[in-house]
Design an enzyme around this catalytic site. Structure first.
Site, mmCIF file in Angstrom:
data_model
loop_
_atom_site.group_PDB
_atom_site.id
_atom_site.type_symbol
_atom_site.label_atom_id
_atom_site.label_comp_id
_atom_site.label_asym_id
_atom_site.label_seq_id
_atom_site.Cartn_x
_atom_site.Cartn_y
_atom_site.Cartn_z
ATOM 1 C CB ILE A 134 -0.968 0.037 1.203
ATOM 2 C CG1 ILE A 134 -0.191 0.079 2.529
ATOM 3 C CG2 ILE A 134 -1.929 -1.130 1.167
ATOM 4 C CD1 ILE A 134 -1.069 0.367 3.726
ATOM 5 C CG HIS B 177 7.670 -3.166 1.134
ATOM 6 N ND1 HIS B 177 6.369 -3.198 0.677
ATOM 7 C CD2 HIS B 177 7.595 -2.915 2.465
ATOM 8 C CE1 HIS B 177 5.539 -2.972 1.685
ATOM 9 N NE2 HIS B 177 6.256 -2.806 2.787
ATOM 10 N NE ARG C 238 12.935 -26.311 -11.905
ATOM 11 C CZ ARG C 238 11.713 -26.631 -12.332
ATOM 12 N NH1 ARG C 238 10.775 -25.695 -12.388
ATOM 13 N NH2 ARG C 238 11.438 -27.853 -12.712
ATOM 14 N N GLY D 281 -3.952 -12.873 11.850
ATOM 15 C CA GLY D 281 -4.999 -13.646 11.197
ATOM 16 C C GLY D 281 -5.449 -13.055 9.876
ATOM 17 C CB ILE D 282 -5.534 -9.820 8.466
ATOM 18 C CG1 ILE D 282 -6.711 -9.740 9.448
ATOM 19 C CG2 ILE D 282 -5.838 -9.077 7.175
ATOM 20 C CD1 ILE D 282 -6.947 -8.358 10.008
ATOM 21 C CG HIS D 283 -0.752 -8.680 7.386
ATOM 22 N ND1 HIS D 283 -1.542 -8.031 8.297
ATOM 23 C CD2 HIS D 283 -0.267 -7.724 6.555
ATOM 24 C CE1 HIS D 283 -1.533 -6.734 8.038
ATOM 25 N NE2 HIS D 283 -0.776 -6.523 6.992
ATOM 26 C CG ASP E 26 2.834 -3.451 8.973
ATOM 27 O OD1 ASP E 26 3.263 -2.292 9.096
ATOM 28 O OD2 ASP E 26 2.598 -3.980 7.872
ATOM 29 C CB ILE F 270 -7.797 -6.551 3.472
ATOM 30 C CG1 ILE F 270 -8.578 -7.863 3.645
ATOM 31 C CG2 ILE F 270 -6.894 -6.307 4.664
ATOM 32 C CD1 ILE F 270 -9.447 -7.889 4.877
#
Length: 432
Positions: free
Chosen positions: A161, A222, A254, A278-280, A302, A337
């Protein structure tokens, strides 16, 4: 003008409790000193220094753990670290509100995190986010251990985001200094403690030794890095992975990408952040990572600025409206989300249920392990003699819906009780 009178020394003894000691909970008394703000060794305090407790607290079998440490937190109590205010005073007022709110949640130390922004934003906000000075009072709440700058030197293809318009590629150390501000990276005014950046973007890989020489933790995040690029980053000094699995090249048989670093045997494997909201992440993903490298897992939230606020609908910075339902944030009128507002103790509880870790090790993932990452072993995240007397008192009960649940009952900062559910029930810090 006369100076402030120091509060009288107060020695507190906790008895009939279980304290976190390594991977176990041990029945043992604990002594703390409000004057030094440190944990005492009971036998030494009594026999060598002839100290007696001013207060003996029978905890009835409750757990005592170090105060929680969150190394990735974007805001709380309605305040966003990445959004400058009209004045520095207004920004600092919001920061004080966050610190008091975090203490109520059991977080006694943290790294305020600023997401990818323009240089002008970093120059404005970072001076307020450095390590909390020694003149802070326990009642001020959680303390900053330095800022975490997440971006803008990240992969445009793994930005999550983060605003793609502000992303940058560093070709030299001067590019990084110009972005964050030289005073924030070095010297007595240094505020930055951790940088999340993609090692494959620009010439960032060559800058890692210079950054780590300034006592700055380099975290891979990131990132679209291959395993070989991630390995080169750790060989240059990277010691952390930001929110493992999220916003990075997926594991592939690989080319295992960043996750392949867990297969190293000839050098220390990096620490890694896990968002157990429980989301990420799926619970099994967390279990796989933990089994691969149990001593490096650092629980982080976070969380965004709605952390600590009641459920409801809130205006967002871009004109959208966000619906907060527990830890989950969604765009109003959709199921999309929009992030998380989980608390760190919620992540500890989830991690314990999903990973199979012991209660002590689940707590260590939010205390002792981040302290080791930050080079503060024996100072933070510990109940050993001489450590800072930042601690939480917990109940361990069975929730009929969620299962075993740790609930914070008391929070102590530097040997002073700053929160008690029985005393402070219903008292929330006001929104600035």
């Amino acid at each position: 003008m006369p100076g402030k009178t120091a509060p009288p020394r107060r020695i507190t003894k906790f008895t009939n409790c279980r304290i976190v000691k390594g991977s176990e909970l041990v029945k043992e008394d604990l002594w703390i000193d409000s004057l030094s703000g440190k944990i005492l060794k009971d036998q030494e305090a009594f026999y060598d220094f002839h100290l007696s407790p001013d207060e003996v607290i029978d905890l009835g079998g409750r757990i005592v753990a170090p105060g929680l440490i969150d190394v990735q937190l974007n805001g709380a109590q309605g305040f966003d670290f990445s959004v400058p205010q009209a004045t520095t005073e207004e920004y600092d007022r919001g920061l004080r509100m966050v610190n008091k709110g975090l203490a109520r949640m059991g977080v006694t130390s943290y790294l305020p995190t600023v997401v990818s922004s323009t240089p002008e934003v970093y120059w404005k906000v970072l001076p307020s986010l450095g390590p909390t000075g020694s003149d802070a009072q326990p009642q001020d709440g959680a303390e900053s251990l330095g800022a975490h700058v997440e971006g803008p030197f990240i992969s445009p293809g793994r930005n999550g985001i983060h605003n793609s318009e502000v992303l940058r590629a560093a070709q030299s150390l001067e590019d990084i200094v110009e972005c964050y501000g030289s005073n924030n990276l070095t010297g007595s005014s240094q505020t930055v403690r951790m940088i999340t950046a993609a090692p494959e973007v620009g010439n960032m890989l060559d800058q890692i030794p210079s950054l780590t020489s300034k006592n700055i933790i380099y975290s891979i995040g990131h990132s679209d890095a291959t395993y070989e690029q991630a390995l080169a980053a750790t060989q240059s000094g990277a010691t952390m992975i930001t929110h493992l699995f999220n916003a990075m090249r997926p594991f592939y048989h690989r080319n295992p990408g960043v996750f392949g670093l867990f297969g190293q045997t000839d050098r220390p494997r990096p620490f890694y952040g896990v968002i157990a909201d429980g989301i990420h992440l799926h619970p099994n993903s967390i279990r796989i990572a933990y089994n691969a490298h149990p001593t490096g897992l650092v629980l982080v939230t976070d969380a965004m600025r709605l952390c600590g606020l009641p459920d409801g609908v809130y205006d967002w910075t871009n004109g959208d409206r966000i619906v907060k339902t527990g830890a989950r944030l969604t765009l109003e009128g959709s199921d999309k989300i929009a992030g998380s507002s989980a608390t760190l103790i919620e992540c500890v509880n989830n991690f314990r249920r999903w990973s199979g870790a012991s209660t002590a090790d689940a707590l260590n993932a939010a205390t002792a392990t981040p302290a080791r990452l930050l080079g503060l072993e024996g100072v933070k995240g510990s109940l050993s003699k001489g450590a800072d007397a930042d601690l939480i008192v917990l109940d361990d009960e069975e929730d009929p819906f969620s299962g075993p649940t740790l609930t914070i009952r008391q929070v102590w900062k530097r040997g002073v009780k700053v929160f008690d559910t029985e005393r402070d029930a219903g008292v929330l810090p006001s929104k600035a």
